[in-house]
Structures are given as structure tokens and as C-alpha cells.
Design a protein around this motif. Sequence first.
Motif, mmCIF file in Angstrom:
data_model
loop_
_atom_site.group_PDB
_atom_site.id
_atom_site.type_symbol
_atom_site.label_atom_id
_atom_site.label_comp_id
_atom_site.label_asym_id
_atom_site.label_seq_id
_atom_site.Cartn_x
_atom_site.Cartn_y
_atom_site.Cartn_z
ATOM 1 N N TYR A 10 0.857 -1.185 0.000
ATOM 2 C CA TYR A 10 0.000 0.000 0.000
ATOM 3 C C TYR A 10 0.892 1.234 0.000
ATOM 4 N N ILE A 11 0.386 2.300 -0.584
ATOM 5 C CA ILE A 11 1.154 3.537 -0.741
ATOM 6 C C ILE A 11 0.342 4.685 -0.180
ATOM 7 N N THR A 12 0.992 5.570 0.553
ATOM 8 C CA THR A 12 0.305 6.738 1.088
ATOM 9 C C THR A 12 1.247 7.930 1.100
ATOM 10 N N PHE A 13 0.704 9.105 1.380
ATOM 11 C CA PHE A 13 1.474 10.342 1.391
ATOM 12 C C PHE A 13 1.509 10.942 2.794
ATOM 13 N N LEU A 14 2.576 11.669 3.072
ATOM 14 C CA LEU A 14 2.699 12.466 4.287
ATOM 15 C C LEU A 14 3.519 13.688 3.910
ATOM 16 N N TYR A 15 3.493 14.720 4.743
ATOM 17 C CA TYR A 15 4.209 15.944 4.402
ATOM 18 C C TYR A 15 5.107 16.367 5.548
ATOM 19 N N ALA A 16 6.199 17.047 5.200
ATOM 20 C CA ALA A 16 7.231 17.369 6.188
ATOM 21 C C ALA A 16 6.740 18.317 7.267
ATOM 22 N N ASP A 17 5.697 19.097 6.995
ATOM 23 C CA ASP A 17 5.198 20.031 8.004
ATOM 24 C C ASP A 17 4.339 19.346 9.063
ATOM 25 N N LEU A 18 3.974 18.078 8.847
ATOM 26 C CA LEU A 18 3.214 17.266 9.808
ATOM 27 C C LEU A 18 1.879 17.892 10.194
ATOM 28 N N GLN A 19 1.242 18.576 9.250
ATOM 29 C CA GLN A 19 -0.114 19.072 9.498
ATOM 30 C C GLN A 19 -1.140 17.936 9.443
ATOM 31 N N ASP A 20 -0.730 16.807 8.874
ATOM 32 C CA ASP A 20 -1.604 15.638 8.779
ATOM 33 C C ASP A 20 -1.047 14.552 9.695
ATOM 34 N N PRO A 21 -1.744 14.205 10.781
ATOM 35 C CA PRO A 21 -1.217 13.253 11.757
ATOM 36 C C PRO A 21 -0.894 11.896 11.117
ATOM 37 N N PRO A 22 0.274 11.303 11.417
ATOM 38 C CA PRO A 22 0.619 9.991 10.867
ATOM 39 C C PRO A 22 -0.374 8.900 11.256
ATOM 40 N N GLU A 23 -1.076 9.076 12.366
ATOM 41 C CA GLU A 23 -2.046 8.074 12.801
ATOM 42 C C GLU A 23 -3.165 7.870 11.788
ATOM 43 N N ASN A 24 -3.379 8.835 10.898
ATOM 44 C CA ASN A 24 -4.370 8.652 9.830
ATOM 45 C C ASN A 24 -4.040 7.435 8.971
ATOM 46 N N ILE A 25 -2.743 7.154 8.836
ATOM 47 C CA ILE A 25 -2.307 6.052 7.978
ATOM 48 C C ILE A 25 -2.875 4.726 8.484
ATOM 49 N N LEU A 26 -2.869 4.540 9.792
ATOM 50 C CA LEU A 26 -3.384 3.288 10.368
ATOM 51 C C LEU A 26 -4.874 3.147 10.125
ATOM 52 N N THR A 27 -5.620 4.249 10.304
ATOM 53 C CA THR A 27 -7.066 4.202 10.091
ATOM 54 C C THR A 27 -7.397 3.890 8.637
ATOM 55 N N MET A 28 -6.668 4.496 7.719
ATOM 56 C CA MET A 28 -6.889 4.228 6.296
ATOM 57 C C MET A 28 -6.486 2.792 5.942
ATOM 58 N N TYR A 29 -5.391 2.330 6.525
ATOM 59 C CA TYR A 29 -4.915 0.978 6.243
ATOM 60 C C TYR A 29 -5.931 -0.068 6.698
ATOM 61 N N ASP A 30 -6.544 0.156 7.849
ATOM 62 C CA ASP A 30 -7.560 -0.778 8.343
ATOM 63 C C ASP A 30 -8.727 -0.907 7.367
ATOM 64 N N LYS A 31 -9.108 0.220 6.745
ATOM 65 C CA LYS A 31 -10.181 0.172 5.748
ATOM 66 C C LYS A 31 -9.709 -0.514 4.464
ATOM 67 N N ALA A 32 -8.458 -0.245 4.090
ATOM 68 C CA ALA A 32 -7.946 -0.768 2.821
ATOM 69 C C ALA A 32 -7.827 -2.292 2.851
#
Length: 317
Positions: free
Chosen positions: A91-113
Motif C-alpha cells: 500500500y502507498i500513502t502520502f505524508l508531508y514534512a510540516d506534519l499538518q496531517d497526523p501519521p495516525e491517519n495512515i493506520l485508520t486508512m490501512y484498516d479500511k484498505a
Amino acid sequence: MPTQPDITIIIPFLNEEENIARLAGELNRFVDAQPQLRFEILLVNDGSTDHSVEMIRSTAFPLRTRLISLSQNYGSHAALRAGILHATGAYITFLYADLQDPPENILTMYDKAINGTDIVWAHRAGTQNGWFEQRFSRWYAGLMQRYVNKRYPLKGFDIVLFNRKVGEAVNKHAEAHSSVFLQILNAGFRQDHIEYQKLSRKAGKSKWTLAKKIKLLVDSFVSFSYAPIRLVSYMGILFFIVGVLWTLYLVTRKIVADDLASGWPMLMSILLVGFGITNISLGIIAEYLWRTLDASRRRPVFLIDAVEDLEEVKRQN
């Protein structure tokens, strides 16, 4: 053979030296807290001119972190495409260096995927950005929803997680001057979403300038919608009808009352409006023709200067 990563995290950056240390710390904390998952991290340097690259090479990032340097600044969407091309995760996802988007979102999306969804979006439930950025984002999202894809969320998105099947489709049809997000959104497949609160930037200055926002707006319309051409057609029809009615009015008035004085002001107004509409129409049509010419040249969307394994870099130093 190395084990395939479960998730590849692509992080494009441009002159983010103020955020590198915090980014490394957050990634280490996040990866260490998920021992059941194997992560691959791709840091894509989009032509940085500050000390971001030097800081990355000297900072401790998680294992399986690579630094991909583009030959120059191509824009964040090209940088994301470069990351997708080099991703090896399931699986592939994006994140940004300013960390305005919490990394924990990745786990929630992964569970759905992993439950059968090909693409999972992280829609913004709210944002801590400034008033102008919020207004522009809402306006842009409204236009995209109406003229490009009805599934586009009104509060927008910056994060998506998708499987290799979608990643291969994006790689196969790489588009210059285009939105990678709209390409994924229009790809179809099974899609779902989560919602999250976008945070404010803690350090550094946003590189998302007004000029880049306007370019994205133009790219999105020209690449994914016929709305501008249709608008030109509608305007042409409208002015043709108005012109015919106005001509009939003048002829009737001349025959019945014969009280109209001829003059240049009205003629100039008609000429200015007519030439204005013509120039706008030609400009829009020329934009589409230029994109067609640019696509026919088959020039690369980006060029890669170097790919470095940070663990290997540290061993050599």
C-alpha cells in the motif's frame, strides 16, 4: 530477497530544514509503535536549496528510508509521482514534512484498505489554516465537485492510501501539469474515506503560494474537465442571441420612431465586449492546444538526480 513493506510512506519536501528533526522524531515514534507493520519511507527532494538534504543525511530516520532527489523543482505532484514510481510497499500513502496531517491517519486508512478497499481518502473535517487558505480551498473544492468529480469533498483532502494496483495505473499514465489526486479520484476502483482535523504548521513557511494554487486550479480544469470550453460555447451563444435581439430592437426603433442618434460610444462598447470575449475564448482554447502539444512531446514529468539509501549513507560516513 527483502520482505515487501506493508506500507510505503511518500514525503515530498522543498526547503523544510526547520521541520527535518521533528519529522524524523515523529516517524521514529510512529514506526516503533507499530511493530506488526513493515514500513518503507521515501523522502522526495523537490529541488531544495537550503540545508534540508544535509540534515536528512545526518539525522536518524527509521530503517528502509530512501532519499530521492529530483534534478530540479518540478512541484509537489511530480514529486509524489516520483515516489509512487519507486514505492515497493503493498500500500502507498502520502505524508508531508510540516506534519499538518497526523501519521495516525495512515493506520485508520490501512484498516479500511485491507478490508477490500482499493483507495482510502482522508477528508478534512476541519483545518487550522488561515482564512484565505480556507476560502480558496472551499472554492476550489466546490468547482471540482461541480465540474470534475461529484465525489470531491467540499473541505478537500491532502492524504490518500491506495494499493499497488492503483499505483501501477498511476505510473502507467503519468501526466505532466496534472493533479495526481484527481487522477486517483477519477480512476474508479473501490473507494472509501475517513475524516480528520488538519493541524496548523509548527515551523517553517508554507511553499503553497498563490501562484501554485492558481496553477493547480488551471491544471485541474484543463486536465480533467471540459467546463472552460463549454463556458466559451455558452458565452458565444448568449452573446449571439443578445446581438440578434439588439439588432432587431435597433431596426424596429429606426422604422417606428426614427429617434436613434448614431454614435461611437455604443459601437465601441460592442467592439470591446466582442473582442474581450474572443480573446478569452482564444486563451482557453490555446491552453488546451498547448497541453496537447506538451503531451505529444512525451517529455518526462520529472528527472531523478539520485536515489540514496540512508542506512547505506550512514555506513559510508
